[in-house]
Scaffold this motif. Structure first.
Motif, PDB file in Angstrom:
ATOM      1  N   ASN A 147     -13.515  15.056 -21.766  1.00  0.00           N
ATOM      2  CA  ASN A 147     -12.789  15.818 -20.750  1.00  0.00           C
ATOM      3  C   ASN A 147     -12.623  15.072 -19.429  1.00  0.00           C
ATOM      4  OD1 ASN A 147     -14.404  18.334 -22.375  1.00  0.00           O
ATOM      5  ND2 ASN A 147     -12.197  18.524 -22.078  1.00  0.00           N
ATOM      6  N   THR A 148     -12.352  13.776 -19.531  1.00  0.00           N
ATOM      7  CA  THR A 148     -12.001  12.994 -18.338  1.00  0.00           C
ATOM      8  C   THR A 148     -10.587  12.416 -18.446  1.00  0.00           C
ATOM      9  OG1 THR A 148     -13.001  10.969 -19.239  1.00  0.00           O
ATOM     10  CG2 THR A 148     -14.397  12.367 -17.847  1.00  0.00           C
ATOM     11  N   GLY A 149      -9.852  12.722 -19.513  1.00  0.00           N
ATOM     12  CA  GLY A 149      -8.509  12.178 -19.687  1.00  0.00           C
ATOM     13  C   GLY A 149      -7.528  12.776 -18.695  1.00  0.00           C
ATOM     14  N   PRO A 150      -6.798  11.947 -17.949  1.00  0.00           N
ATOM     15  CA  PRO A 150      -5.830  12.448 -16.965  1.00  0.00           C
ATOM     16  C   PRO A 150      -4.508  12.806 -17.645  1.00  0.00           C
ATOM     17  CG  PRO A 150      -5.869  10.072 -16.885  1.00  0.00           C
ATOM     18  CD  PRO A 150      -6.880  10.478 -17.930  1.00  0.00           C
ATOM     19  N   ASN A 151      -4.508  13.825 -18.467  1.00  0.00           N
ATOM     20  CA  ASN A 151      -3.369  14.057 -19.354  1.00  0.00           C
ATOM     21  C   ASN A 151      -2.217  14.826 -18.716  1.00  0.00           C
ATOM     22  OD1 ASN A 151      -4.569  12.661 -21.466  1.00  0.00           O
ATOM     23  ND2 ASN A 151      -5.679  14.454 -22.181  1.00  0.00           N
ATOM     24  N   HIS A 152      -2.300  15.077 -17.411  1.00  0.00           N
ATOM     25  CA  HIS A 152      -1.140  15.663 -16.742  1.00  0.00           C
ATOM     26  C   HIS A 152      -0.328  14.610 -15.988  1.00  0.00           C
ATOM     27  CE1 HIS A 152      -4.187  15.714 -13.478  1.00  0.00           C
ATOM     28  NE2 HIS A 152      -3.169  15.571 -12.677  1.00  0.00           N
ATOM     29  N   GLY A 153      -0.812  13.376 -15.970  1.00  0.00           N
ATOM     30  CA  GLY A 153      -0.068  12.343 -15.270  1.00  0.00           C
ATOM     31  C   GLY A 153      -0.800  11.021 -15.328  1.00  0.00           C
ATOM     32  N   ALA A 154      -0.222  10.033 -14.649  1.00  0.00           N
ATOM     33  CA  ALA A 154      -0.827   8.707 -14.634  1.00  0.00           C
ATOM     34  C   ALA A 154      -2.150   8.751 -13.882  1.00  0.00           C
ATOM     35  CB  ALA A 154       0.132   7.725 -13.968  1.00  0.00           C
ATOM     36  N   GLN A 209       0.821  -1.202   0.000  1.00  0.00           N
ATOM     37  CA  GLN A 209       0.000   0.000   0.000  1.00  0.00           C
ATOM     38  C   GLN A 209       0.863   1.263   0.000  1.00  0.00           C
ATOM     39  OE1 GLN A 209      -0.641  -2.671   1.995  1.00  0.00           O
ATOM     40  NE2 GLN A 209      -2.518  -3.338   0.984  1.00  0.00           N
ATOM     41  N   TRP A 210       1.925   1.277   0.789  1.00  0.00           N
ATOM     42  CA  TRP A 210       2.787   2.458   0.835  1.00  0.00           C
ATOM     43  C   TRP A 210       3.622   2.587  -0.433  1.00  0.00           C
ATOM     44  CZ3 TRP A 210       1.619   6.270   3.724  1.00  0.00           C
ATOM     45  CH2 TRP A 210       0.949   6.059   4.932  1.00  0.00           C
ATOM     46  N   PHE A 211       4.009   1.492  -1.012  1.00  0.00           N
ATOM     47  CA  PHE A 211       4.743   1.522  -2.285  1.00  0.00           C
ATOM     48  C   PHE A 211       3.863   2.149  -3.365  1.00  0.00           C
ATOM     49  CE2 PHE A 211       6.647  -0.348  -6.107  1.00  0.00           C
ATOM     50  CZ  PHE A 211       8.001  -0.245  -5.835  1.00  0.00           C
ATOM     51  N   ARG A 212       2.601   1.738  -3.413  1.00  0.00           N
ATOM     52  CA  ARG A 212       1.654   2.290  -4.389  1.00  0.00           C
ATOM     53  C   ARG A 212       1.407   3.772  -4.113  1.00  0.00           C
ATOM     54  NH1 ARG A 212      -2.800   0.043  -7.703  1.00  0.00           N
ATOM     55  NH2 ARG A 212      -4.552   1.513  -7.778  1.00  0.00           N
ATOM     56  N   PHE A 213       1.312   4.141  -2.854  1.00  0.00           N
ATOM     57  CA  PHE A 213       1.112   5.543  -2.496  1.00  0.00           C
ATOM     58  C   PHE A 213       2.218   6.418  -3.069  1.00  0.00           C
ATOM     59  CE2 PHE A 213       2.869   8.649   0.592  1.00  0.00           C
ATOM     60  CZ  PHE A 213       1.988   9.691   0.339  1.00  0.00           C
ATOM     61  N   GLY A 214       3.473   5.994  -2.897  1.00  0.00           N
ATOM     62  CA  GLY A 214       4.589   6.792  -3.402  1.00  0.00           C
ATOM     63  C   GLY A 214       4.528   6.978  -4.905  1.00  0.00           C
ATOM     64  N   ILE A 215       4.113   5.940  -5.618  1.00  0.00           N
ATOM     65  CA  ILE A 215       3.997   6.040  -7.077  1.00  0.00           C
ATOM     66  C   ILE A 215       2.905   7.028  -7.453  1.00  0.00           C
ATOM     67  CG2 ILE A 215       3.378   4.775  -9.160  1.00  0.00           C
ATOM     68  CD1 ILE A 215       4.666   2.304  -7.869  1.00  0.00           C
ATOM     69  N   TYR A 216       1.729   6.898  -6.800  1.00  0.00           N
ATOM     70  CA  TYR A 216       0.644   7.836  -7.121  1.00  0.00           C
ATOM     71  C   TYR A 216       1.090   9.272  -6.882  1.00  0.00           C
ATOM     72  CZ  TYR A 216      -3.208  10.965  -6.482  1.00  0.00           C
ATOM     73  OH  TYR A 216      -4.004  12.073  -6.571  1.00  0.00           O
ATOM     74  N   TRP A 217       1.691   9.521  -5.739  1.00  0.00           N
ATOM     75  CA  TRP A 217       2.006  10.898  -5.381  1.00  0.00           C
ATOM     76  C   TRP A 217       2.991  11.518  -6.371  1.00  0.00           C
ATOM     77  CZ3 TRP A 217      -0.615  14.029  -2.527  1.00  0.00           C
ATOM     78  CH2 TRP A 217      -0.065  15.262  -2.160  1.00  0.00           C
ATOM     79  N   ASN A 218       3.925  10.734  -6.850  1.00  0.00           N
ATOM     80  CA  ASN A 218       4.972  11.271  -7.724  1.00  0.00           C
ATOM     81  C   ASN A 218       4.650  11.165  -9.208  1.00  0.00           C
ATOM     82  OD1 ASN A 218       6.845  12.082  -5.695  1.00  0.00           O
ATOM     83  ND2 ASN A 218       7.393   9.943  -5.378  1.00  0.00           N
ATOM     84  N   ALA A 219       3.575  10.463  -9.562  1.00  0.00           N
ATOM     85  CA  ALA A 219       3.290  10.264 -10.990  1.00  0.00           C
ATOM     86  C   ALA A 219       1.973  10.874 -11.432  1.00  0.00           C
ATOM     87  CB  ALA A 219       3.279   8.767 -11.315  1.00  0.00           C
ATOM     88  N   SER A 220       1.215  11.470 -10.524  1.00  0.00           N
ATOM     89  CA  SER A 220      -0.113  11.948 -10.905  1.00  0.00           C
ATOM     90  C   SER A 220      -0.270  13.437 -10.626  1.00  0.00           C
ATOM     91  CB  SER A 220      -1.188  11.122 -10.199  1.00  0.00           C
ATOM     92  OG  SER A 220      -1.153   9.785 -10.663  1.00  0.00           O
ATOM     93  N   ASP A 221      -0.987  13.808  -9.576  1.00  0.00           N
ATOM     94  CA  ASP A 221      -1.287  15.218  -9.351  1.00  0.00           C
ATOM     95  C   ASP A 221      -0.058  16.063  -9.049  1.00  0.00           C
ATOM     96  OD1 ASP A 221      -3.964  15.200  -9.939  1.00  0.00           O
ATOM     97  OD2 ASP A 221      -4.614  14.840  -7.884  1.00  0.00           O
ATOM     98  N   GLY A 222       1.057  15.413  -8.740  1.00  0.00           N
ATOM     99  CA  GLY A 222       2.289  16.171  -8.562  1.00  0.00           C
ATOM    100  C   GLY A 222       2.717  16.896  -9.820  1.00  0.00           C
ATOM    101  N   TYR A 223       2.246  16.413 -10.976  1.00  0.00           N
ATOM    102  CA  TYR A 223       2.590  17.050 -12.251  1.00  0.00           C
ATOM    103  C   TYR A 223       1.628  18.178 -12.631  1.00  0.00           C
ATOM    104  CZ  TYR A 223       5.991  13.405 -13.485  1.00  0.00           C
ATOM    105  OH  TYR A 223       7.083  12.579 -13.523  1.00  0.00           O
ATOM    106  N   TYR A 224       0.555  18.341 -11.872  1.00  0.00           N
ATOM    107  CA  TYR A 224      -0.482  19.296 -12.280  1.00  0.00           C
ATOM    108  C   TYR A 224       0.074  20.714 -12.435  1.00  0.00           C
ATOM    109  CZ  TYR A 224      -5.047  21.625 -12.421  1.00  0.00           C
ATOM    110  OH  TYR A 224      -6.128  22.368 -12.787  1.00  0.00           O
TER     111      TYR A 224
END
Length: 645
Positions: free
Chosen positions: A541-548, A372-387
């Motif tokens: 307009n649902t494509g997450p095009n700023h990150g995973a 769970q924590w491994f997945r958390f780190g990936i989400y945080w650094n690959a998704s909204d962090g790029y916004y």
């Protein structure tokens, strides 16, 4: 209602002492281990002592934890895992969980993210709807028709089943997995990390690569279909041709055609369209393509029986698929000519081709909470962090090749990487250098792309194609390239979101005509006025095009749709559709926000845009915003009605 995913038993050790445990603790990332340890023990002291040394992934300073603290962490983690009573039996408080997240990432994780992270990382799972005592169960005979059995459609089937809805799924292929069944071209892979590109409620610990190969994703989705017994509800090798809403009954009449051409009309109370974006492909409209005497293959229609060894291969397209194909065919080919239609930003990632160490796989599978924590780190650094990179700074010059200071910094990083790889080939560097802001088009992760372009048997041609000859390709300058095989990495018709399905709503309205070839709109990307009980997954307009986040968006929208169905059932309604006002307000909100986004930059033009330049695909908000908006429908935004008979 939520249920805690990971519980521990304090009366006995979580794990026995073993050499494999010691190796795992010695090899895993200290930040991941710290978060797991604090989660299991609630130890704030070590958490706070390590906090000053952990930095954000994209910060100016790297994480540098003193060796003595790392050793203390590993020792304490070992004791916690192998000693009875050393761990706490309950999940930490919300406040401590948020603090663990913030320390582990080296930056503040705001409260608005916490509920999303609890669910998406698997710390909690929603209680199955049909087990809720306060919920009205769907009435007998209420049927949902689901289109598509790829990653999105399978998730929809699971959640419909959990909610007690009777459904059938129509799938054009002979098996599940959608694009990951169809795409078998050399090098096919996902540019979202493996441990995030999976369902939050069905995580996988034994990915072999940090970024999954297409075959591994297909195997994962097949395993999901088996685990949840989904195939019994799927009609394979069948397609939906028409959908027509009957106002008298409040039902949809859906025509399904099987592989033998037999057509059947099925009635459904609701329809969910989940046939995916990367689904509708065709060969490019290039004069003479039908006259070519050798094999012509689209990336999504690859013929693995074609022998490429020693052949002269033309690859048309330099996006994600082309950048995967070329490195994998060039070593055996006689010559590869890459016909470049567009330039792309290419970024390195040291893990793009890396295999997951056995110690890490063991930790993911065996250490409670680690996955769970491994997945958390990936989400945080690959998704909204790029916004932040896709937001335009109003003070930034409109004619600049970037949209903000942070976006310019990333652009400079991309330029320096290009210089590092291609600087000794100035003519190639000039051909490939983009003139548009980074993130305004989909980026390419470098899995050998630049190295392949430097090979002696690879040529990059940026002179546009004029026509295809029986034995080759002629460009506008008149040059002729003789080739034996043509590989088209030319993408998909994403804007035609209904595909070939003809959709008729109230009063004979045609959604195909209203949307045209490339101008789809919907309320929250999911529903459209005049088309009751028609729900879109992966809509406008649902494509997450700023990150995973394609899997996150799918889960969020599916949750929303099931909540809509539940609202109908609870209100004893036969139909549900958004009001015209809610539809207009939402699309006005989308259009307004898009003016502030990178995709509205004068030089940003990609498959995110339609022929008029409107951005129809990208979600201009953060994933956390979309997730929060899809928890449940706003009832006053909908018209609930009864059938006429």
């Amino acid at each position: 209602m939520l249920q805690t995913m990971t519980q521990t038993n304090r009366s006995e050790p979580l794990l026995p002492d073993s050499e494999v445990l010691r190796r795992a603790l010695a090899s895993v990332d200290p930040s991941d281990l710290l978060m797991t340890y604090a989660y299991l023990t609630h130890d704030r002291d070590l958490l706070e002592r390590m906090a000053p040394h952990i930095r954000p992934l994209f910060g100016l300073e790297p994480t540098a934890i003193p060796d003595e603290l790392v050793e203390e962490l590993r020792s304490k983690a070992f004791i916690a895992l192998t000693t009875a009573g050393a761990t706490r039996g309950e999940m930490p408080s919300r406040e401590l969980m948020q603090r663990i997240m913030s320390v582990g990432m080296g930056e503040q994780v705001d409260d608005e993210f916490v509920d999303l992270l609890f669910e998406q990382c698997g710390f909690v799972v929603p209680q199955a709807r049909k087990s809720r005592v306060d919920r009205t169960m769907p009435p007998q005979g209420f049927k949902v028709l689901l289109v598509g059995a790829g990653l999105t459609g399978l998730a929809a089937g699971i959640k419909l089943k959990e909610a007690g809805y009777d459904y059938i799924c129509v799938e054009k292929n002979a098996d599940v997995a959608g694009t990951w069944l169809e795409n078998v071209y050399p090098g096919v892979a996902v540019d979202t990390p493996s441990h995030f590109y999976s369902y939050s409620f069905h995580q996988k610990a034994d990915w072999n690569h940090y970024f999954p190969r297409g075959e591994q994703v297909r195997q994962y989705l097949n395993g999901v279909a088996d685990h949840y017994d989904l195939r019994r509800n799927i009609r394979f090798e069948s397609v939906v041709t028409t959908m027509a809403f009957d106002e008298a009954s409040g039902l949809w009449n859906v025509t399904i055609r099987d592989k033998n051409g037999h057509a059947e009309v099925v009635q459904a109370n609701a329809v969910m369209v989940a046939h995916g974006r990367l689904n509708r492909w065709s060969l490019p409209d290039i004069p003479g393509i039908e006259r070519f005497t050798g094999p012509v293959m689209h990336s999504a229609g690859w013929d693995r029986s074609v022998d490429l060894e020693g052949k002269r291969i033309a690859v048309i397209g330099t996006g994600a698929s082309g950048a995967q194909i070329v490195p994998n065919v060039a070593p055996d080919a006689g010559k590869v000519t890459v016909f470049m239609r567009s330039r792309y930003w290419v970024m390195p990632n040291p893990k793009i081709s890396g295999t997951v160490p056995e110690e890490t796989k063991w930790a993911l599978a065996n250490i409670p909470g680690f996955q769970q924590w491994f997945r958390f780190g990936i989400y945080w650094n690959a998704s909204d962090g790029y916004y932040q990179h896709v937001l335009r700074d109003p003070a930034w010059p409109d004619d600049a090749p970037s949209v903000s200071e942070v976006n310019e910094q990333l652009r400079q990083y991309g330029l320096s990487y290009m210089q590092q790889k291609l600087g000794h080939r100035p003519e190639l560097l000039e051909k490939l250098t983009p003139d548009f802001p980074i993130f305004s088009k989909r980026m390419v992760l470098d899995a050998g792309w630049y190295d392949a372009l430097l090979r002696d048997n690879v040529e990059v041609e940026n002179d546009p194609i004029a026509e295809i000859l029986p034995n080759g390709i002629r460009t506008r300058s008149g040059a002729v390239h003789e080739v034996d095989v043509i590989a088209c990495a030319t993408g998909f018709n994403i804007a035609r979101m209904l595909g070939d399905v003809q959709v008729t709503g109230r009063d004979g309205r045609s959604l195909n005509e209203e949307w045209g070839d490339d101008d789809p709109r919907a309320y929250l990307g999911t529903t459209v006025p005049g088309y009751p009980n028609l729900f879109l997954v992966g809509g406008p307009n649902t494509g997450p095009n700023h990150g995973a986040g394609a899997n996150l968006v799918a889960e969020a929208v599916i949750n929303y749709i099931v909540e809509c169905l539940d609202l109908m059932v609870a209100r004893d309604a036969a139909t549900m559709e958004p009001t015209e006002q809610a539809y207009r307000d939402w699309n006005d909100k989308i259009d307004d926000q898009l003016t502030r986004m990178i995709w509205s930059h004068p030089k940003a033009n990609s498959y995110y845009n339609n022929s008029a330049g409107r951005v129809f695909l990208s979600n201009p908000f953060r994933l956390v915003d979309l997730w929060n908006w899809t928890r449940k429908p706003v009832e006053e935004h909908f018209l609930l009605g009864r059938a006429q008979n």
